[in-house]
Design a protein around this motif. Structure first.
Motif, short mmCIF file in Angstrom:
data_model
loop_
_atom_site.label_atom_id
_atom_site.label_comp_id
_atom_site.label_asym_id
_atom_site.label_seq_id
_atom_site.Cartn_x
_atom_site.Cartn_y
_atom_site.Cartn_z
N GLU A 6 0.82 -1.20 0.00
CA GLU A 6 0.00 0.00 0.00
C GLU A 6 0.86 1.26 0.00
O GLU A 6 1.99 1.25 0.48
N SER A 7 0.28 2.33 -0.50
CA SER A 7 0.92 3.64 -0.46
C SER A 7 -0.16 4.71 -0.47
O SER A 7 -1.33 4.42 -0.76
N GLY A 8 0.24 5.93 -0.14
CA GLY A 8 -0.68 7.06 -0.23
C GLY A 8 -1.24 7.56 1.08
O GLY A 8 -1.98 8.55 1.10
N GLY A 9 -0.92 6.90 2.18
CA GLY A 9 -1.43 7.37 3.46
C GLY A 9 -0.71 8.64 3.91
O GLY A 9 0.22 9.11 3.26
N GLY A 10 -1.18 9.21 5.00
CA GLY A 10 -0.55 10.40 5.53
C GLY A 10 -1.49 11.16 6.43
O GLY A 10 -2.51 10.64 6.88
N TYR A 94 -4.72 1.58 7.18
CA TYR A 94 -5.53 1.07 6.10
C TYR A 94 -4.74 0.00 5.34
O TYR A 94 -3.61 0.24 4.93
N SER A 95 -5.37 -1.15 5.17
CA SER A 95 -4.72 -2.27 4.50
C SER A 95 -5.55 -2.74 3.32
O SER A 95 -6.78 -2.76 3.39
N CYS A 96 -4.87 -3.12 2.27
CA CYS A 96 -5.59 -3.76 1.18
C CYS A 96 -5.45 -5.27 1.32
O CYS A 96 -4.50 -5.77 1.93
N ALA A 97 -6.40 -5.96 0.78
CA ALA A 97 -6.43 -7.41 0.91
C ALA A 97 -7.01 -8.03 -0.36
O ALA A 97 -7.78 -7.38 -1.07
N ALA A 98 -6.64 -9.28 -0.59
CA ALA A 98 -7.10 -9.98 -1.78
C ALA A 98 -7.79 -11.28 -1.40
O ALA A 98 -7.32 -12.02 -0.52
N SER A 99 -8.91 -11.51 -2.05
CA SER A 99 -9.68 -12.73 -1.81
C SER A 99 -9.81 -13.50 -3.12
O SER A 99 -10.13 -12.90 -4.14
N PRO A 100 -9.60 -14.81 -3.09
CA PRO A 100 -9.67 -15.61 -4.32
C PRO A 100 -11.09 -15.86 -4.82
O PRO A 100 -11.29 -16.56 -5.79
N THR A 101 -12.09 -15.26 -4.16
CA THR A 101 -13.46 -15.45 -4.60
C THR A 101 -13.69 -14.74 -5.92
O THR A 101 -13.16 -13.66 -6.16
N GLY A 119 -0.03 -2.31 5.21
CA GLY A 119 -0.87 -1.20 5.64
C GLY A 119 -0.19 0.15 5.50
O GLY A 119 1.04 0.25 5.43
N THR A 120 -1.01 1.19 5.47
CA THR A 120 -0.52 2.56 5.42
C THR A 120 -1.32 3.40 6.40
O THR A 120 -2.53 3.25 6.51
N GLN A 121 -0.63 4.25 7.14
CA GLN A 121 -1.26 5.02 8.20
C GLN A 121 -2.02 6.21 7.64
O GLN A 121 -1.52 6.94 6.77
N VAL A 122 -3.22 6.41 8.15
CA VAL A 122 -4.04 7.57 7.77
C VAL A 122 -4.46 8.30 9.04
O VAL A 122 -5.02 7.68 9.96
N THR A 123 -4.20 9.59 9.07
CA THR A 123 -4.61 10.42 10.20
C THR A 123 -5.37 11.62 9.67
O THR A 123 -4.87 12.33 8.78
N VAL A 124 -6.56 11.85 10.19
CA VAL A 124 -7.38 13.00 9.80
C VAL A 124 -7.48 13.93 11.00
O VAL A 124 -8.04 13.57 12.03
N SER A 125 -6.96 15.12 10.85
CA SER A 125 -6.97 16.08 11.95
C SER A 125 -8.17 17.02 11.84
O SER A 125 -8.65 17.31 10.75
#
Length: 126
Positions: A6-10, A94-101, A119-125
């Protein structure tokens, strides 16, 4: 086997936007349902959004409906989560995940997802 990064958190102010990206390796990405989950300290992991392997169907937790959009690009092996109008909340990973369904509906349960990113950390102030 699928590996996810993952990327893009902050840190973002309330009302702002973030775009999270999930890059997958492995030849089976196009046959995986993709999901985004979040987990705050001391709380259980919860579903945020998901998209079926074909991209034809999406699913959202009530908290993100109308504000979040999940998308995928099977040619690039990516699954993104656009989050708008973010509200103040405790920091979460926040984590992304994959399911074989390969169904037509997005599973909301984390137990159906076999592969997870770090995972990537997200903080909303406020």
């Amino acid at each position: 086997q699928v590996q996810l990064v993952e990327s893009g958190g902050g840190l973002v102010q309330a009302g702002g936007s973030l775009r999270l990206s999930c890059a997958a390796s492995g030849r089976t990405f196009s046959r995986q349902t993709m999901g985004w989950f979040r987990q705050a300290p001391g709380k259980e992991r919860e579903f945020v959004a998901g998209i079926t392997w074909s991209g034809d169907s999406t699913g959202y937790a009530d908290s993100g409906k109308g504000r979040f959009t999940i998308s995928r690009n099977n040619a690039r092996n990516t699954a993104d989560l656009q989050m708008n109008s973010l509200q103040p909340e405790h920091p979460a990973v926040y984590s992304c995940a994959a399911s074989p369904t390969m169904g037509t509906l997005v599973p909301f349960s984390s137990r159906t997802y076999h592969y997870w990113g770090q995972g990537t950390q997200v903080t909303v102030s406020s």
